[in-house]
Design a protein around this motif. Sequence first.
Motif, short mmCIF file in Angstrom:
data_model
loop_
_atom_site.label_atom_id
_atom_site.label_comp_id
_atom_site.label_asym_id
_atom_site.label_seq_id
_atom_site.Cartn_x
_atom_site.Cartn_y
_atom_site.Cartn_z
N SER A 1 -12.64 7.34 11.76
CA SER A 1 -12.88 6.44 10.67
C SER A 1 -11.85 5.17 10.78
N PRO A 2 -12.19 3.86 10.98
CA PRO A 2 -10.93 3.00 11.12
C PRO A 2 -10.25 2.96 9.69
N LEU A 3 -8.94 2.78 9.91
CA LEU A 3 -8.09 2.52 8.95
C LEU A 3 -8.21 1.11 8.39
N PRO A 4 -8.25 1.04 7.06
CA PRO A 4 -8.04 -0.18 6.34
C PRO A 4 -6.82 -0.96 6.80
N ALA A 5 -6.92 -2.33 7.30
CA ALA A 5 -6.03 -2.83 8.04
C ALA A 5 -5.87 -4.34 7.56
N LEU A 6 -4.55 -5.12 7.62
CA LEU A 6 -4.50 -6.32 7.30
C LEU A 6 -3.83 -6.89 8.86
N ALA A 7 -4.15 -8.14 9.00
CA ALA A 7 -3.37 -8.89 10.17
C ALA A 7 -2.66 -10.17 9.92
N PHE A 8 -1.40 -10.35 10.44
CA PHE A 8 -0.53 -11.43 9.69
C PHE A 8 -0.12 -12.09 11.16
N PHE A 9 -0.24 -13.38 11.15
CA PHE A 9 0.09 -14.22 12.13
C PHE A 9 0.09 -15.61 11.65
N HIS A 10 0.46 -16.81 12.52
CA HIS A 10 0.93 -17.97 12.07
C HIS A 10 -0.34 -18.94 12.15
N ILE A 11 -0.86 -19.10 13.32
CA ILE A 11 -1.86 -20.32 13.53
C ILE A 11 -3.20 -19.55 13.18
N PRO A 12 -3.95 -20.47 12.50
CA PRO A 12 -5.35 -19.77 12.06
C PRO A 12 -6.15 -19.95 13.16
N LEU A 13 -7.04 -18.60 12.98
CA LEU A 13 -8.08 -18.59 14.05
C LEU A 13 -9.09 -19.90 13.94
N PRO A 14 -9.94 -20.18 15.27
CA PRO A 14 -10.74 -21.08 14.84
C PRO A 14 -11.98 -20.67 14.20
N GLU A 15 -12.39 -19.36 13.76
CA GLU A 15 -13.24 -18.82 12.67
C GLU A 15 -12.96 -19.42 11.43
N TYR A 16 -11.84 -19.97 11.18
CA TYR A 16 -11.30 -20.17 9.46
C TYR A 16 -12.20 -21.44 9.17
N THR A 17 -12.56 -22.27 10.14
CA THR A 17 -13.31 -23.25 9.77
C THR A 17 -14.81 -22.81 9.25
N ASP A 18 -15.32 -21.71 9.94
CA ASP A 18 -16.70 -21.07 9.64
C ASP A 18 -16.48 -20.42 8.27
N ALA A 19 -15.13 -19.80 7.88
CA ALA A 19 -15.12 -19.17 6.55
C ALA A 19 -15.04 -20.19 5.60
N TRP A 20 -14.51 -21.49 5.72
CA TRP A 20 -14.58 -22.61 4.62
C TRP A 20 -15.79 -23.05 4.55
N ASN A 21 -16.59 -23.15 5.53
CA ASN A 21 -17.98 -23.38 5.46
C ASN A 21 -19.16 -22.65 5.01
N ASN A 22 -18.68 -21.45 4.74
CA ASN A 22 -19.65 -20.47 4.47
C ASN A 22 -20.28 -20.75 3.14
N LYS A 23 -21.39 -21.25 3.01
CA LYS A 23 -22.19 -21.39 1.66
C LYS A 23 -22.69 -20.38 1.18
N THR A 24 -23.01 -19.19 1.54
CA THR A 24 -23.24 -18.13 1.07
C THR A 24 -22.28 -17.08 0.23
N THR A 25 -21.08 -17.18 0.82
CA THR A 25 -19.96 -16.69 0.29
C THR A 25 -18.91 -17.83 0.34
N PRO A 26 -18.61 -18.57 -0.84
CA PRO A 26 -17.70 -19.64 -1.02
C PRO A 26 -16.42 -19.13 -1.00
N PRO A 27 -15.65 -19.95 -0.50
CA PRO A 27 -14.02 -19.61 -0.46
C PRO A 27 -13.34 -19.69 -1.83
N VAL A 28 -12.23 -19.12 -2.01
CA VAL A 28 -11.48 -19.26 -3.23
C VAL A 28 -10.21 -20.05 -2.77
N GLY A 29 -9.95 -21.13 -3.41
CA GLY A 29 -8.72 -21.88 -2.79
C GLY A 29 -9.01 -23.29 -2.39
#
Length: 337
Positions: free
Chosen positions: A203-231
Amino acid sequence: MKDNQARIILFSLFFTLIFCASAQDREMLRFDENGEFKIAQFTDTHINMDKNSNFKSYEIIRGVLEKEHPDFVILTGDIVTQSNPTKGYEHFAGMFSKLEIPWAVVFGNHDSQGELSRSDLAELLKTQAFCLNNDVGGIAGNSNFILPVYGRNNTPEALLYCMDSHSRSTLQPLVEGYGWFDFSQIMWYREKSLEYTRQNGGSPLPALAFFHIPLPEYTDAWNNKTTPPVGVKNEDECSPDINTGMFSAMLECGDVMGTFVGHDHINDYIGVHYNIALAYGRVTKVMKGEDDPLAGGRIIVLKEGQRKFDTWIRDMNGVKELPCSWPETFFSKKKFN
């Protein structure tokens, strides 16, 4: 005389063992008695002590720490950007050791533009009080390491992946812009994730990842109309132009619940892309624009034995902003279950 010498030696050994055990315990991150582990993320302080630039960032961090009392602090890049950053990091070490808070740093694109290389910085941080940086070596970058968070049974119950997202493109002038994760890092992540999953009975352990430069997928997260971002998003995501697949690796491995970055000073949102939370911290240096987010830090609270976390912003005035919970804020129980 010999008896006295023997007693002195025994006492010395005893205190040495106590000291070593105490130091080791400080380095072992743990959930508290309530099953929670609180992280404070600070980012993009851009401190330059030589020019007395952004020195207020220390005061802001100290204020957030006094308000939140976290178990761990992560600095997500562009932290001390003066020519020789040694004094700047020693100041951090003094502050965190006084409060007895373990801390770590992942490098940003500006951190190694002075006299010290990334490898020099990695060695410097290993010598700083309460700093947990311990670069694995053998792969691209110099701030790649994993910090397990232990539970009541003294076994890892969560993972904090700390990774070097590099600086600039290595394919200039053909490809301009910012750096990207190397395939060696992605392979390392996959191997370690699988290793921890096997140790946890598959079973995968719950995990978080920390780094500096955002992944290209961040733009997809912002544009997610089904699940709107907070902030807020006040500038375009400054992601690399090359996508080497770190996000898909995390999706396939199934352990990372969320990633936390800096880099874009006036973005602070947390969004969703294929059920992974993609989040910014809050810029910790004071910005000049009237509409820019107020300097501060992001707080993240993990729950032992659960794939969930709470998060919010604590600004420089002590105000709690943008509280939300993963996954409840973003998914209805019916959809998530």
